[in-house]
Design an enzyme around this catalytic site. Structure first.
Site, mmCIF file in Angstrom:
data_model
loop_
_atom_site.group_PDB
_atom_site.id
_atom_site.type_symbol
_atom_site.label_atom_id
_atom_site.label_comp_id
_atom_site.label_asym_id
_atom_site.label_seq_id
_atom_site.Cartn_x
_atom_site.Cartn_y
_atom_site.Cartn_z
ATOM 1 N N LYS A 197 1.285 4.111 -3.047
ATOM 2 C CA LYS A 197 0.950 5.543 -2.889
ATOM 3 C C LYS A 197 2.161 6.408 -3.219
ATOM 4 O O LYS A 197 2.036 7.462 -3.837
ATOM 5 C CB LYS A 197 0.464 5.821 -1.463
ATOM 6 C CG LYS A 197 -0.833 5.155 -1.082
ATOM 7 C CD LYS A 197 -1.993 5.535 -1.985
ATOM 8 C CE LYS A 197 -2.454 6.951 -1.792
ATOM 9 N NZ LYS A 197 -3.671 7.266 -2.582
ATOM 10 N N TYR A 239 0.813 -1.208 0.000
ATOM 11 C CA TYR A 239 0.000 0.000 0.000
ATOM 12 C C TYR A 239 0.853 1.268 0.000
ATOM 13 O O TYR A 239 0.735 2.076 -0.926
ATOM 14 C CB TYR A 239 -0.999 -0.005 1.158
ATOM 15 C CG TYR A 239 -1.748 1.290 1.289
ATOM 16 C CD1 TYR A 239 -1.451 2.213 2.285
ATOM 17 C CD2 TYR A 239 -2.746 1.615 0.371
ATOM 18 C CE1 TYR A 239 -2.119 3.426 2.369
ATOM 19 C CE2 TYR A 239 -3.420 2.821 0.451
ATOM 20 C CZ TYR A 239 -3.095 3.723 1.454
ATOM 21 O OH TYR A 239 -3.749 4.934 1.531
HETATM 22 N N1 NAD Z 1 -8.648 6.843 5.102
HETATM 23 C C1 NAD Z 1 -7.491 7.415 5.437
HETATM 24 O O1 NAD Z 1 -7.131 7.504 6.626
HETATM 25 C C2 NAD Z 1 -6.598 7.981 4.362
HETATM 26 C C3 NAD Z 1 -5.469 8.678 4.757
HETATM 27 C C4 NAD Z 1 -4.630 9.196 3.777
HETATM 28 C C5 NAD Z 1 -4.944 9.038 2.444
HETATM 29 N N2 NAD Z 1 -6.028 8.354 2.074
HETATM 30 C C6 NAD Z 1 -6.301 8.215 0.639
HETATM 31 O O2 NAD Z 1 -7.580 8.790 0.367
HETATM 32 C C7 NAD Z 1 -8.193 8.124 -0.734
HETATM 33 C C8 NAD Z 1 -9.588 7.687 -0.344
HETATM 34 O O3 NAD Z 1 -9.444 6.850 0.766
HETATM 35 P P1 NAD Z 1 -10.723 6.381 1.609
HETATM 36 O O4 NAD Z 1 -10.297 6.200 3.015
HETATM 37 O O5 NAD Z 1 -11.863 7.266 1.303
HETATM 38 O O6 NAD Z 1 -10.970 4.927 0.982
HETATM 39 P P2 NAD Z 1 -12.329 4.251 0.497
HETATM 40 O O7 NAD Z 1 -12.004 2.828 0.245
HETATM 41 O O8 NAD Z 1 -13.452 4.586 1.419
HETATM 42 O O9 NAD Z 1 -12.634 4.992 -0.892
HETATM 43 C C9 NAD Z 1 -11.954 4.645 -2.058
HETATM 44 C C10 NAD Z 1 -12.961 4.711 -3.204
HETATM 45 O O10 NAD Z 1 -12.289 4.351 -4.406
HETATM 46 C C11 NAD Z 1 -13.107 3.445 -5.113
HETATM 47 N N3 NAD Z 1 -12.286 2.546 -5.935
HETATM 48 C C12 NAD Z 1 -11.485 1.548 -5.508
HETATM 49 N N4 NAD Z 1 -10.948 0.914 -6.556
HETATM 50 C C13 NAD Z 1 -11.432 1.531 -7.676
HETATM 51 C C14 NAD Z 1 -11.254 1.343 -9.056
HETATM 52 N N5 NAD Z 1 -10.488 0.343 -9.528
HETATM 53 N N6 NAD Z 1 -11.897 2.162 -9.905
HETATM 54 C C15 NAD Z 1 -12.706 3.146 -9.437
HETATM 55 N N7 NAD Z 1 -12.925 3.387 -8.137
HETATM 56 C C16 NAD Z 1 -12.277 2.569 -7.278
HETATM 57 C C17 NAD Z 1 -13.851 2.654 -4.055
HETATM 58 O O11 NAD Z 1 -15.036 2.080 -4.583
HETATM 59 C C18 NAD Z 1 -14.115 3.729 -3.007
HETATM 60 O O12 NAD Z 1 -15.356 4.343 -3.219
HETATM 61 C C19 NAD Z 1 -7.261 6.957 -1.090
HETATM 62 O O13 NAD Z 1 -6.485 7.302 -2.217
HETATM 63 C C20 NAD Z 1 -6.376 6.802 0.139
HETATM 64 O O14 NAD Z 1 -5.117 6.281 -0.192
HETATM 65 C C21 NAD Z 1 -6.885 7.818 2.986
HETATM 66 C C1 LIG Z 2 -4.452 -3.625 16.941
HETATM 67 C C2 LIG Z 2 -3.802 -2.390 17.500
HETATM 68 C C3 LIG Z 2 -2.290 -2.441 17.283
HETATM 69 C C4 LIG Z 2 -4.394 -1.147 16.867
HETATM 70 O O1 LIG Z 2 -3.940 -0.013 17.546
HETATM 71 C C5 LIG Z 2 -4.047 -1.083 15.369
HETATM 72 C C6 LIG Z 2 -4.436 0.242 14.762
HETATM 73 C C7 LIG Z 2 -4.261 0.189 13.221
HETATM 74 C C8 LIG Z 2 -5.401 -0.627 12.614
HETATM 75 C C9 LIG Z 2 -4.192 1.629 12.685
HETATM 76 C C10 LIG Z 2 -3.016 2.391 13.332
HETATM 77 C C11 LIG Z 2 -2.569 3.434 12.309
HETATM 78 C C12 LIG Z 2 -3.592 3.311 11.198
HETATM 79 C C13 LIG Z 2 -3.196 3.850 9.827
HETATM 80 C C14 LIG Z 2 -2.885 5.361 9.871
HETATM 81 O O2 LIG Z 2 -3.967 6.064 10.479
HETATM 82 C C15 LIG Z 2 -2.710 5.927 8.508
HETATM 83 C C16 LIG Z 2 -3.120 5.301 7.378
HETATM 84 C C17 LIG Z 2 -2.770 5.907 6.055
HETATM 85 C C18 LIG Z 2 -3.940 5.929 5.084
HETATM 86 O O3 LIG Z 2 -3.465 6.227 3.785
HETATM 87 C C19 LIG Z 2 -4.683 4.626 5.047
HETATM 88 C C20 LIG Z 2 -5.066 4.136 6.434
HETATM 89 C C21 LIG Z 2 -3.842 4.012 7.379
HETATM 90 C C22 LIG Z 2 -2.897 2.958 6.825
HETATM 91 C C23 LIG Z 2 -4.346 3.637 8.801
HETATM 92 C C24 LIG Z 2 -4.855 2.182 8.857
HETATM 93 C C25 LIG Z 2 -5.152 1.680 10.273
HETATM 94 C C26 LIG Z 2 -3.941 1.832 11.187
HETATM 95 C C27 LIG Z 2 -2.817 0.963 10.704
#
Ligand code: NAD
Ligand SMILES: CC(C)[C@@H](O)CC[C@@H](C)[C@H]1CC[C@H]2[C@@H]3[C@H](O)C=C4C[C@@H](O)CC[C@]4(C)[C@H]3CC[C@]12C
Length: 437
Positions: free
Chosen positions: A231, A227
């Site tokens: 990214k 992952y």
């Molecule tokens: N959730 C977090 O904490 C977090 C933190 C930093 C960055 N991000 C980034 O933000 C973005 C959105 O993350 P999220 O948490 O909303 O995830 P999410 O899984 O809720 O949303 C992702 C969306 O992308 C769509 N998708 C997946 N594969 C696809 C494909 N092949 N074609 C078209 N659509 C597709 C999914 O259906 C979904 O609606 C991601 O790029 C993720 O890397 C998320």
């Molecule tokens: C079971 C315990 C060790 C518990 O504390 C695990 C927590 C773990 C699931 C989360 C801890 C940190 C999270 C990640 C972080 O917030 C940032 C992220 C980057 C974003 O692009 C995607 C989500 C994530 C990887 C997020 C996922 C959950 C954690 C690993």
């Protein structure tokens, strides 16, 4: 400012509404203000011309209304495309655009899985076009991008639990991003905002802390997990594409936003942790030292930053093109578990232990056993617990940001305070709780 659905009662597990009730009710205050203004002027014109028939006053209102129509017709000219627009972040970006981008003529929402809630968006003045598609399919992406002025690319596979194969994660996050870039170049779309992640930077596999760092803080970004690797590669492609000539000869202007751990309405991991706590009798057991800070940011502020950066990228391409920006707000610096308790506590859960209940070596052993079990069971079922070697290492490594680059470059200020962010998230969890019962 989005308007909450009425009927939400705050406080610990107060009166609740169904989960659908957490979806933000969205009004366009500007329209209300315009009507008030018309009414006010109407009142003013009456005061100055008591003897004048009501017709004059009505003409004043009509004149304002026509001016409004002319302004909005001239203003509403942009086409935006949001990939992943039905995801956790994507939905908030879609709603924020409809609320905060007055120049929007058409909003295209491209996603593998379209949500039923999209229907409610089609009653407003902006044309909302839902497109079911796959970013790994170049022709589908090109068809969706064609004619768009701005693309906000949030679609991605967010998987650190081993649910998808490394190949699939790469196909979606890297090849999918390549397809978006090429579609912009081929069709002449000039502005591309990419949702990257803190993980492009870290934590790295060596467990080095990143303590309140910024976009310029030196840090050895070393990734092995599919992952973060995907990214990092996708972000690099987006930034390298800045300046490429698109169809028509203008330069492509790109930038990348790096959210830390996003929380808020619709956060699936928070939902999973909540239900895990309910299964354990309302208790969660501390696994991470409270001293390990983990950066978190409210989804509404991340969405707002996307809307603002997309707008300002058009005004300041030389400054902002090719730049990265951490997403940040006033959410407090806490350990991942303690931060979650800000929302889980008011919903009745308790975090047991002031320090980890198990030694770290035992947690690593349990995490490794989970990974082994996942591998053994894969032919039969998907076993994907929260605890695995990667999530344990991540949760156990300090990673927080302290920056104002977005404020300096494009005037970003969080739209939601910490108190508002916390209240909205708690209300969502309480609504979720009631719909589960
Ligand atoms: N959730 C977090 O904490 C977090 C933190 C930093 C960055 N991000 C980034 O933000 C973005 C959105 O993350 P999220 O948490 O909303 O995830 P999410 O899984 O809720 O949303 C992702 C969306 O992308 C769509 N998708 C997946 N594969 C696809 C494909 N092949 N074609 C078209 N659509 C597709 C999914 O259906 C979904 O609606 C991601 O790029 C993720 O890397 C998320
Ligand atoms: C079971 C315990 C060790 C518990 O504390 C695990 C927590 C773990 C699931 C989360 C801890 C940190 C999270 C990640 C972080 O917030 C940032 C992220 C980057 C974003 O692009 C995607 C989500 C994530 C990887 C997020 C996922 C959950 C954690 C690993």
């Amino acid at each position: 400012m989005p308007v909450e659905h009425s009927g939400h009662q705050g406080g610990p597990c107060g009166k609740r509404v169904g989960e659908e009730g957490w979806r933000l009710g969205w009004s366009v205050p500007g329209m209300a203000r315009r009507e008030e203004q018309a009414e006010g002027d109407n009142h003013l014109s009456l005061a100055g011309n008591e003897r004048r028939p009501a017709l004059v006053a009505s003409l004043g209102t009509l004149g304002l209304w026509l001016q409004d129509m002319a302004d909005s017709a001239q203003a509403q000219k942009l086409v935006y495309l949001v990939t992943g627009g039905c995801g956790f972040l994507g939905e908030h970006v879609v709603r924020m655009l409809l609320q905060q981008e007055p120049r929007l003529r058409e909003l295209r929402i491209f996603d593998l899985h379209l949500g039923p809630w999209l229907e409610e968006l089609k009653t407003g003045p902006v044309q909302v076009t839902a497109i079911q598609g796959d970013v790994t399919q170049a022709h589908e992406v090109a068809a969706a991008v064609a004619g768009a002025h701005v693309v906000i690319h949030t679609a991605g596979l967010v998987d650190v639990f081993g649910k998808a194969s490394p190949e699939t994660i790469h196909e979606v996050n890297v090849q999918g991003t390549k397809n978006v870039i090429e579609a912009c170049v081929q069709t002449g779309t000039q502005f591309l905002v990419y949702t990257s992640s803190m993980e492009v930077v870290g934590p790295n596999i060596k467990g080095h802390p990143f303590y309140r760092g910024n976009e310029d803080t030196p840090y050895e970004a070393v990734h092995r997990h599919p992952y973060p690797s995907s990214k990092a590669r996708a972000e690099q492609l987006v930034l390298e594409a800045n300046g490429r000539k698109v169809r028509g000869g203008l330069p492509l202007v790109t930038c990348a936003l790096r959210p830390t751990g996003i929380y808020g309405e619709g956060h699936q991991i928070m939902r999973d942790i909540y239900y895990q706590g309910l299964r354990l009798g309302g208790r969660l057991f501390r696994a991470i030292p409270a001293s390990v800070e983990h950066g978190r940011v409210y989804v509404g502020n991340v969405a707002w930053m996307h809307v603002l950066v997309a707008r300002e990228l058009q005004q300041r391409p030389a400054l902002m093109g090719g730049q990265v920006y951490f997403c940040y707000d006033k959410s407090p610096y806490k350990s991942y578990e303690d931060f979650n308790m800000e929302f889980l506590g008011p919903c009745g859960l308790r975090l047991v232990g002031t320090r980890p209940l198990l030694p770290y070596w035992l947690l690593m052993l349990l995490a490794a056993l989970n990974a082994l079990l996942q591998w053994l069971l894969r032919p039969l079922l998907l076993y994907a617990p929260l605890l695995n070697p990667y999530t344990l290492a991540m949760a156990n490594t300090t990673f927080t940001v302290s920056t104002n680059k977005a404020q300096r470059h494009f005037g970003y200020e969080p739209l939601f305070s910490w108190e508002e962010s916390r209240t909205r998230t708690i209300r969502w969890m309480q609504a979720m709780d009631s719909s589960a019962q």
